[in-house]
Design a protein around this motif. Structure first.
Motif, mmCIF file in Angstrom:
data_model
loop_
_atom_site.group_PDB
_atom_site.id
_atom_site.type_symbol
_atom_site.label_atom_id
_atom_site.label_comp_id
_atom_site.label_asym_id
_atom_site.label_seq_id
_atom_site.Cartn_x
_atom_site.Cartn_y
_atom_site.Cartn_z
ATOM 1 N N ALA B 223 0.853 -1.197 0.000
ATOM 2 C CA ALA B 223 0.000 0.000 0.000
ATOM 3 C C ALA B 223 0.880 1.235 0.000
ATOM 4 C CB ALA B 223 -0.923 -0.001 1.212
ATOM 5 N N PRO B 224 0.404 2.319 -0.583
ATOM 6 C CA PRO B 224 1.196 3.553 -0.595
ATOM 7 C C PRO B 224 1.499 4.033 0.827
ATOM 8 C CG PRO B 224 -0.711 3.748 -2.060
ATOM 9 C CD PRO B 224 -0.888 2.483 -1.273
ATOM 10 N N SER B 225 2.622 4.666 0.997
ATOM 11 C CA SER B 225 3.003 5.168 2.318
ATOM 12 C C SER B 225 2.334 6.500 2.591
ATOM 13 C CB SER B 225 4.520 5.317 2.393
ATOM 14 O OG SER B 225 5.133 4.055 2.297
ATOM 15 N N THR B 226 1.023 6.460 2.618
ATOM 16 C CA THR B 226 0.265 7.686 2.853
ATOM 17 C C THR B 226 -0.902 7.345 3.762
ATOM 18 O OG1 THR B 226 -1.234 7.247 1.001
ATOM 19 C CG2 THR B 226 0.746 8.526 0.521
ATOM 20 N N GLU B 227 -1.595 8.390 4.124
ATOM 21 C CA GLU B 227 -2.775 8.212 4.946
ATOM 22 C C GLU B 227 -3.786 7.316 4.232
ATOM 23 O OE1 GLU B 227 -4.123 11.982 6.489
ATOM 24 O OE2 GLU B 227 -6.169 11.243 6.241
ATOM 25 N N SER B 228 -4.057 7.637 2.969
ATOM 26 C CA SER B 228 -5.050 6.830 2.263
ATOM 27 C C SER B 228 -4.516 5.429 1.988
ATOM 28 C CB SER B 228 -5.500 7.512 0.972
ATOM 29 O OG SER B 228 -4.447 7.519 0.046
ATOM 30 N N GLY B 229 -3.193 5.316 1.941
ATOM 31 C CA GLY B 229 -2.594 3.991 1.843
ATOM 32 C C GLY B 229 -2.960 3.140 3.060
ATOM 33 N N GLY B 230 -3.038 3.793 4.208
ATOM 34 C CA GLY B 230 -3.435 3.089 5.421
ATOM 35 C C GLY B 230 -4.869 2.599 5.324
ATOM 36 N N TYR B 231 -5.687 3.430 4.692
ATOM 37 C CA TYR B 231 -7.088 3.066 4.484
ATOM 38 C C TYR B 231 -7.173 1.837 3.582
ATOM 39 C CZ TYR B 231 -12.082 3.888 3.630
ATOM 40 O OH TYR B 231 -13.452 3.778 3.546
ATOM 41 N N GLN B 232 -6.423 1.907 2.482
ATOM 42 C CA GLN B 232 -6.381 0.771 1.558
ATOM 43 C C GLN B 232 -5.881 -0.496 2.245
ATOM 44 O OE1 GLN B 232 -4.070 1.804 -1.998
ATOM 45 N NE2 GLN B 232 -4.762 3.907 -1.741
ATOM 46 N N ALA B 233 -4.835 -0.306 3.053
ATOM 47 C CA ALA B 233 -4.252 -1.464 3.736
ATOM 48 C C ALA B 233 -5.284 -2.126 4.650
ATOM 49 C CB ALA B 233 -3.029 -1.042 4.536
ATOM 50 N N ALA B 234 -6.069 -1.294 5.320
ATOM 51 C CA ALA B 234 -7.091 -1.845 6.211
ATOM 52 C C ALA B 234 -8.132 -2.625 5.413
ATOM 53 C CB ALA B 234 -7.753 -0.715 7.004
ATOM 54 N N SER B 235 -8.514 -2.060 4.258
ATOM 55 C CA SER B 235 -9.465 -2.767 3.401
ATOM 56 C C SER B 235 -8.913 -4.135 3.006
ATOM 57 C CB SER B 235 -9.750 -1.959 2.131
ATOM 58 O OG SER B 235 -10.405 -0.764 2.467
ATOM 59 N N ALA B 236 -7.663 -4.135 2.594
ATOM 60 C CA ALA B 236 -7.020 -5.388 2.191
ATOM 61 C C ALA B 236 -6.978 -6.367 3.366
ATOM 62 C CB ALA B 236 -5.613 -5.111 1.671
ATOM 63 N N LEU B 237 -6.651 -5.826 4.507
ATOM 64 C CA LEU B 237 -6.532 -6.628 5.723
ATOM 65 C C LEU B 237 -7.832 -7.403 5.999
ATOM 66 C CD1 LEU B 237 -4.446 -6.903 8.084
ATOM 67 C CD2 LEU B 237 -5.735 -5.139 9.276
ATOM 68 N N LEU B 238 -8.948 -6.704 5.778
ATOM 69 C CA LEU B 238 -10.248 -7.281 6.110
ATOM 70 C C LEU B 238 -10.629 -8.435 5.188
ATOM 71 C CD1 LEU B 238 -12.190 -3.954 6.850
ATOM 72 C CD2 LEU B 238 -11.217 -5.585 8.499
ATOM 73 N N THR B 239 -9.947 -8.495 4.048
ATOM 74 C CA THR B 239 -10.295 -9.569 3.105
ATOM 75 C C THR B 239 -9.439 -10.821 3.298
ATOM 76 O OG1 THR B 239 -8.718 -8.891 1.413
ATOM 77 C CG2 THR B 239 -10.869 -7.815 1.360
ATOM 78 N N ILE B 240 -8.381 -10.704 4.114
ATOM 79 C CA ILE B 240 -7.512 -11.866 4.301
ATOM 80 C C ILE B 240 -8.211 -12.899 5.189
ATOM 81 C CG2 ILE B 240 -5.273 -12.679 5.168
ATOM 82 C CD1 ILE B 240 -4.177 -9.864 4.664
ATOM 83 N N GLU B 241 -8.179 -14.139 4.743
ATOM 84 C CA GLU B 241 -8.837 -15.209 5.505
ATOM 85 C C GLU B 241 -7.836 -16.285 5.901
ATOM 86 O OE1 GLU B 241 -11.751 -15.618 6.752
ATOM 87 O OE2 GLU B 241 -12.834 -13.953 5.831
ATOM 88 N N PRO B 242 -7.761 -16.725 7.154
ATOM 89 C CA PRO B 242 -8.427 -16.087 8.282
ATOM 90 C C PRO B 242 -7.770 -14.739 8.606
ATOM 91 C CG PRO B 242 -6.975 -17.825 9.050
ATOM 92 C CD PRO B 242 -6.915 -17.862 7.563
ATOM 93 N N ARG B 243 -8.536 -13.864 9.163
ATOM 94 C CA ARG B 243 -8.049 -12.509 9.370
ATOM 95 C C ARG B 243 -6.856 -12.465 10.345
ATOM 96 N NH1 ARG B 243 -11.858 -8.574 12.309
ATOM 97 N NH2 ARG B 243 -13.240 -8.867 10.545
ATOM 98 N N PRO B 244 -5.818 -11.731 9.975
ATOM 99 C CA PRO B 244 -4.678 -11.567 10.899
ATOM 100 C C PRO B 244 -5.164 -10.933 12.201
ATOM 101 C CG PRO B 244 -4.158 -10.650 8.725
ATOM 102 C CD PRO B 244 -5.615 -10.991 8.718
ATOM 103 N N THR B 245 -4.518 -11.257 13.301
ATOM 104 C CA THR B 245 -4.924 -10.666 14.576
ATOM 105 C C THR B 245 -4.117 -9.414 14.893
ATOM 106 O OG1 THR B 245 -3.332 -12.055 15.755
ATOM 107 C CG2 THR B 245 -5.576 -12.920 15.484
ATOM 108 N N MET B 254 0.079 6.136 7.905
ATOM 109 C CA MET B 254 -0.866 5.083 7.551
ATOM 110 C C MET B 254 -1.856 4.794 8.668
ATOM 111 S SD MET B 254 1.568 2.391 5.525
ATOM 112 C CE MET B 254 0.221 1.632 4.614
ATOM 113 N N ALA B 255 -1.423 4.990 9.886
ATOM 114 C CA ALA B 255 -2.277 4.642 11.026
ATOM 115 C C ALA B 255 -3.610 5.372 10.963
ATOM 116 C CB ALA B 255 -1.552 4.976 12.330
ATOM 117 N N ILE B 256 -3.566 6.612 10.484
ATOM 118 C CA ILE B 256 -4.787 7.418 10.468
ATOM 119 C C ILE B 256 -5.846 6.816 9.542
ATOM 120 C CG2 ILE B 256 -5.717 9.688 9.924
ATOM 121 C CD1 ILE B 256 -2.939 10.820 10.679
ATOM 122 N N GLY B 257 -5.438 6.534 8.329
ATOM 123 C CA GLY B 257 -6.373 5.933 7.384
ATOM 124 C C GLY B 257 -6.823 4.554 7.824
#
Lengths: 345, 345
Positions: B223-245, B254-257
């Motif tokens: 994901a891009p090293s930006t705020e919105s990159g953090g948002y994207q990363a979270a979206s990606a995270l939610l699709t991983i099965e089983p979800r990482p803890t 990135m934390a903000i997004g």
DNA sequence: CTGAAAGCGCTTACAG
DNA sequence: CTGAAAGCGCTTACAG
């Protein structure tokens, strides 16, 4: 042998012709020009700036002076770096390069500027954070350096400036709050002599008057234009009796500290007190409830600054005469929830 | 007549003597020196930098190159401006001035640097955001410009660099999470070839191994090293099965997004998922729950950069030999609540 | 201890 | 269209 001599030798022509070819002078054989340009490209030749500057008396560099104290850096958010993009976009078209000049914390800004001016490091300059009385302006006028002040000042007289529309913000904020029934509207003011403080308080006062409210000096809270200044302002706010129902902030970072202090006191912006911030900034953007504030494009402001500066520079005067004027830069309301409550009367 | 000639004429001595007096050369009559210094002070004389540079071959200016794209500005928070204070503190002691060189968005950083180098605007340079293969490093070596790279690279070989301790952060973060029972630990990685991405992922991999966990490429989120990159990363995270803890971020903004996106999904950091951020930054400081991240002093890092640079500069070599080395800059854990939950196993 | 002179790398009248 | 030369404002061997 190096520099232009080396290139000339390699091409077996004189350095004068090389220089003329490189500088787009007329009266150069197209064929010769082509050879010179190609050779310069090939060897990565670029004229040494010192030689050039010494001869021409110009450096092709524009300076943006910024303060670099930990406090001002911590609190300027992206303001100055946000300007550089737009400035560059305009300046590069004229072979001008932008440098940011961070004034060391320990050094007096006037002394720093004096040094930069005397060394002739830049052809032109943007200064900011203008004081009501600002000797930097007199210095630059005396030194005949083209400059634009980002911020008004009583110094200098007819120099060029661009400033944010503090009057517009004060008017809009007061009107909005009055429309919601507020009658005790506090405002923050900076501690030093920075000119925007004077402008803002004056605009606030006349906006009150226009709404039939009188100015109460007890509602003017002096606090540093920083995040912790916002915290202090909130503390002060809580001691005012009877407590104001609304507060207008004069600086973007203050909202953060203010929210914090209010939270500690169990007071919720937009519910228990109305808060209107100043500039919409990346850091204040995530406050909850969302801060009502004012938006501007730093990129556009940067462009305008550069264009206004170019209108003052000897070589560029013609193309930018539209920009040969001072300007109040508008801000656009970005409504949030921080002021969305009504006072019953 | 102007400059040194004018001053010399006024004092009725030669320009050579004026120059020697001003430059603290020996063999100047103390009385003469005093007169010169006083006159210079009185008239505000400072040597024209172009004349000086041309003769000496040095500019007394150090450049800090920064990218000025809207995106990098929006997302660099106070990082670069935070360095300037410490750098200045060191450089001013040696009559060196710091300028920030914002590379225009449209221009290739390599071309920009090439131009700056050829123009000889600065004596020495700090570059940052080093790529794994970074032609800027080869360019500076070839041009024999003293420079320090903020960030490692495979280019260049023996050039001087300072880099953040990505290994230390990766180790600390993984160990912390494993100690809390996490076994599926995701990590973000930048999209481009920026070198820190490679280093971080490698360190993360070996930290996992040290803890008896195997590397799963599915847990590396680009994901891009930006705020919105953090948002994207979270979206990606939610699709991983089983979800990482748990997830470790590689970049402060990135934390903000990420928080934002997680909130939308009703997932609370520190409760439903463990989050460890990277650098503690002003903008991420107010996230709730407080972000566990790593702290460093930009002022100290700025000082170190300047000292390391001075050790490479011909006139200053002696005093700074302690700094004639590459360095991994440590970060200190700043524990928050974003990773304070245990996985039952 | 000081002055006269050379020269850093360019650009630009000037002459041809 | 091109070359030879002057000169921008300094610093620094060199000579005295």
């Amino acid at each position: 042998m190096k520099g232009i001599h080396q290139l000339a030798k390699h091409l077996d022509i004189s350095i004068g012709t090389v220089s003329r070819a490189l500088n787009d002078k007329p009266d150069v054989n197209p064929e010769t020009r082509k050879r010179v340009l190609e050779a310069a490209e090939k060897f990565g030749y670029v004229a040494n700036q010192s030689g050039r500057s010494l001869r021409k008396g110009t450096t092709n560099v524009v300076g943006l002076m910024v303060e670099s104290s930990p406090e001002s850096i911590e609190n300027s958010d992206n303001f100055f770096s946000g300007l550089t993009g737009g400035m560059q976009a305009v300046l590069t078209q004229h072979n001008l390069d932008l440098v940011m000049l961070p004034c060391p914390t320990e050094e007096d800004p006037l002394e720093y500027l004096k040094r930069m001016v005397a060394r002739r490091l830049v052809d032109a300059m943007i200064i900011s954070a203008t004081q009501r009385v600002d000797p930097r302006i007199d210095l630059l006028i005396k030194a005949k350096i083209p400059f634009v002040a980002l911020g008004r000042s009583t110094s200098g007289g007819s120099h060029r400036w661009i400033d944010l529309d503090f009057e517009g913000v004060a008017n809009s904020a007061v009107d909005r709050l009055v429309a919601h029934g507020h009658r005790r509207i506090a405002v923050t003011a900076p501690c030093g002599d920075v000119n925007l403080g004077h402008i803002f308080i004056e605009a606030y006062t006349s906006a009150l008057a226009r709404n039939g409210l009188s100015f109460d000096p007890a509602l003017v809270i002096r606090a540093p234009s920083t995040e912790s200044g916002g915290y202090q302002a909130a503390s002060a706010l809580l001691t005012i009796e009877p407590r104001p129902t609304a507060v207008i902030l004069i600086y973007e970072m203050m909202a953060i500290g203010l929210y914090q202090r209010l939270a500690q006191a169990g007071i919720l912006p937009g519910k228990d007190i109305a808060v209107i911030g100043f500039r919409e900034s990346p850091r204040a953007k995530y406050l909850q409830p969302a801060l009502t504030c004012y938006r501007l494009s730093l990129n556009d402001l940067g462009k305008e600054l550069a264009e206004t500066l170019l209108a003052l520079m000897p070589n560029q005067i013609d193309a930018y005469q539209d920009h040969a004027r001072n300007r109040i830069w508008p801000l656009e309301l970005a409504p949030g929830e921080s002021d969305s409550f009504r006072v019953e009367s």
